[in-house]
Design an enzyme around this catalytic site. Structure first.
Site, mmCIF file in Angstrom:
data_model
loop_
_atom_site.group_PDB
_atom_site.id
_atom_site.type_symbol
_atom_site.label_atom_id
_atom_site.label_comp_id
_atom_site.label_asym_id
_atom_site.label_seq_id
_atom_site.Cartn_x
_atom_site.Cartn_y
_atom_site.Cartn_z
ATOM 1 N N PRO A 1 45.349 45.137 36.199
ATOM 2 C CA PRO A 1 46.570 45.912 36.391
ATOM 3 C C PRO A 1 47.865 45.091 36.280
ATOM 4 O O PRO A 1 48.950 45.641 36.443
ATOM 5 C CB PRO A 1 46.414 46.453 37.819
ATOM 6 N N CYS B 1 36.507 36.750 38.586
ATOM 7 C CA CYS B 1 36.534 36.853 40.041
ATOM 8 C C CYS B 1 35.092 36.951 40.522
ATOM 9 O O CYS B 1 34.742 37.831 41.293
ATOM 10 C CB CYS B 1 37.349 38.073 40.456
HETATM 11 C C1 LIG Z 1 39.426 41.467 35.871
HETATM 12 S S1 LIG Z 1 40.510 42.632 35.202
HETATM 13 C C2 LIG Z 1 41.950 41.671 34.892
HETATM 14 C C3 LIG Z 1 42.851 41.506 36.097
HETATM 15 C C4 LIG Z 1 44.225 41.053 35.707
HETATM 16 N N1 LIG Z 1 44.186 39.796 34.972
HETATM 17 C C5 LIG Z 1 45.151 40.884 36.896
HETATM 18 O O1 LIG Z 1 45.312 39.750 37.385
HETATM 19 O O2 LIG Z 1 45.735 41.860 37.335
HETATM 20 C C6 LIG Z 1 39.876 42.857 33.586
HETATM 21 C C7 LIG Z 1 40.696 43.828 32.759
HETATM 22 O O3 LIG Z 1 40.257 43.720 31.389
HETATM 23 C C8 LIG Z 1 40.310 45.003 30.822
HETATM 24 N N2 LIG Z 1 39.438 44.994 29.617
HETATM 25 C C9 LIG Z 1 38.123 45.164 29.535
HETATM 26 N N3 LIG Z 1 37.699 45.046 28.264
HETATM 27 C C10 LIG Z 1 38.801 44.784 27.521
HETATM 28 C C11 LIG Z 1 39.021 44.572 26.139
HETATM 29 N N4 LIG Z 1 38.008 44.586 25.268
HETATM 30 N N5 LIG Z 1 40.270 44.341 25.715
HETATM 31 C C12 LIG Z 1 41.309 44.313 26.578
HETATM 32 N N6 LIG Z 1 41.154 44.520 27.910
HETATM 33 C C13 LIG Z 1 39.915 44.741 28.366
HETATM 34 C C14 LIG Z 1 39.831 45.907 31.917
HETATM 35 O O4 LIG Z 1 40.208 47.245 31.676
HETATM 36 C C15 LIG Z 1 40.525 45.291 33.131
HETATM 37 O O5 LIG Z 1 41.766 45.884 33.351
#
Ligand SMILES: C[S@@+](CC[C@H](N)C(=O)[O-])C[C@H]1O[C@@H](n2cnc3c(N)ncnc32)[C@H](O)[C@@H]1O
Length: 484
Positions: free
Chosen positions: A299, A417
């Site tokens: 997010p 995480c």
């Molecule tokens: C662990 S969260 C990231 C948290 C974020 N870095 C933060 O600190 O707020 C992983 C995110 O990657 C996104 N995601 C998953 N697959 C993806 C893709 N192929 N390309 C871009 N985003 C992706 C998910 O929807 C999710 O919002």
């Protein structure tokens, strides 16, 4: 005075409605029935109760403790309840089990006096389940109340020597497979294992980040707030502190962010870049540091910190997120950033940018979240061992594409995480083999912290650092990598 004879008391008494326990039950049902997250379900329920004038701050604190505690200890309470019920738990209706677990938590996990815990739970059962099932609840709770938590754990957990993982799992309310994975991640020795499981059962304090160039930590240090332990931008709120009351948070100049996440962004921003042509025998080009990518931005916590850091040195962040609604959250988190940035809804495994575009890239990949169990009380019981291999292809692909997206000499931060070795080292090792990327020592880029291990990657821990168990590996793309 009236001489009228007193009417005999009615055999039927209306159940007493206790808004705190009814709300806790509703939250447990939502988590159970709709696979909802407690940290999303509870706040609107509390807001509604406050708006109706039913709740004061103490009621809200008690409801929160009942919901979080019951969910966190659910697996252990189920084992105890199973000892007190004369049929398999799968034959007990889920709402009845929720009431029993709520009762078990009051009796075994709080200071609520036994008689009050039993009678409040039986009254709740009368309201939400009816009189017949309330009798069953009463009978089971009286059996549970015969022992305290230690007494029950003596009875239901196997001896450590007979089965250490099951022993620790039941005593500290973790599924056995997670105990096993955390143990591997800690290196297999017994050091720190119980402390880690205990830390997972503590509610984390709320930590703020003062986004550089937009707010100062000093501005956030009001009331009983104290500076962070590690990040120069962190401020820890006192217990019960409400970030919504902090003006800089309301204005988006500061945010709520665990220190582990802050350190990941700070380490990537501080990683030394090499010039693109280094090692080719040519003249050394100036080291370009202009364009950064967050490939998994939603997010937006890390993206907001990275964008603020980028702005300070005249660089620009592109924040990519696949889910449109999460990309919207990223946009909100970055609004007001002092420098240029872009938020794009994009699949980072099918990049719209050319290879070698970026100087720094973060991929904070989707993972099991085993490093943030203290934040999501139900997560440990909902996750399955097969989730770990389920994430593996996506994690590898995101890191692979990040190594394409960065220029030669640029740096990729791979973060999870989760401390599960299959989501951390195994992914990084595979991609190093595949691409020839160089693993940098991340430790000097973190503050002087104990327990950072042998490197070059770093694993943070709740019990050692007070952070989520974030993992970070920094990989520098070499000229040889990806055919550059
Ligand atoms: C662990 S969260 C990231 C948290 C974020 N870095 C933060 O600190 O707020 C992983 C995110 O990657 C996104 N995601 C998953 N697959 C993806 C893709 N192929 N390309 C871009 N985003 C992706 C998910 O929807 C999710 O919002």
């Amino acid at each position: 005075m009236s001489n009228r004879p007193r009417r005999p008391s009615k055999p039927y008494r209306r159940p007493r409605k206790d808004p705190v326990r009814i709300l806790a039950f509703e939250a447990l049902r939502a988590v159970d029935e709709r696979d909802a997250y407690a940290n999303l379900v509870l706040p609107p329920l509390l807001d509604k109760a406050r708006a109706k004038g039913e709740f004061d701050a103490r009621d809200a604190a008690l409801a929160t403790e009942l919901v979080y505690g019951t969910l966190r200890w659910q697996g252990t309470y189920d084992v105890i309840i199973a000892e007190c019920v004369d049929r398999p738990l799968r034959d007990v209706d889920p709402p009845v089990l929720d009431v029993l677990a709520l009762g078990a938590h009051q009796l075994l996990g709080t200071r609520i006096p036994t008689h009050a815990g039993v009678s409040a739970t039986v009254e709740l059962a009368r309201v939400v389940l009816g009189d017949g099932r309330a009798k069953f609840v009463n009978a089971v709770l009286r059996k549970i109340a015969a022992e305290d938590l230690d007494g029950w754990l003596e009875k239901v957990a196997p001896a450590y020597d007979a089965d250490p993982e099951e022993h620790l799992g039941i005593r500290h309310a973790h599924p056995r497979w997670i105990v096993s994975a955390l143990w591997d991640a800690l290196g297999g020795g017994s050091a720190g294992m119980e402390e880690l499981l205990e830390a997972d059962n503590e509610r984390p304090e709320v930590t703020l980040v003062a986004r550089p160039g937009r707010a100062t930590p000093g501005e956030l240090l009001t009331g009983d707030a104290v500076p962070g332990r590690w990040s120069p931008y962190a401020v820890r709120l006192a217990e019960g502190g409400d970030p919504g009351e902090v003006q800089a948070v309301r204005e988006g100049r500061a945010g709520v962010q665990d220190e582990g996440s802050q350190l990941v962004a700070l380490a990537l921003a501080a990683a030394p870049l090499a010039p693109a042509g280094a090692g080719n025998g040519g003249a050394q080009a100036a080291v370009r540091d202009e364009l950064w990518l967050d490939g998994c931005a939603g997010p937006g916590g890390k993206a907001a910190l990275l964008a603020a850091l980028a702005a300070q040195r005249g660089a620009r962040l592109v924040a990519a997120e696949k889910q449109p609604h999460r990309a919207g959250l990223v946009s909100r988190a970055l609004e007001g950033n002092p420098g240029p940035y872009a938020v794009v809804t994009a699949d980072s495994t099918r990049p719209a940018w050319r290879p070698g575009t970026f100087d720094r890239v973060l991929v904070d990949v989707p993972c099991t979240g085993l490093g943030a169990l203290r934040r999501r009380p139900e997560a440990r019981w909902r996750r399955r061992p097969e989730d770990v291999p389920g994430f593996a292809p996506l994690q590898r692909n995101l890191l692979r594409q990040a190594l394409h997206a960065v220029r030669a000499g640029g740096v990729v931060g791979y973060a999870t995480c989760s401390p599960h070795p299959a989501e951390t080292r195994a992914v990084v090792d595979d991609l190093i083999k595949e691409t020839g990327a160089e693993l940098l020592d991340a430790r000097p880029l973190l503050p002087d912290m104990p327990g950072l291990g042998d490197g070059p990657d770093v694993q943070l821990w709740p019990h050692l650092h007070g952070t989520d168990a974030m993992y970070l590996a920094l990989l520098r793309r070499t000229d040889a990598a990806n055919g550059a």
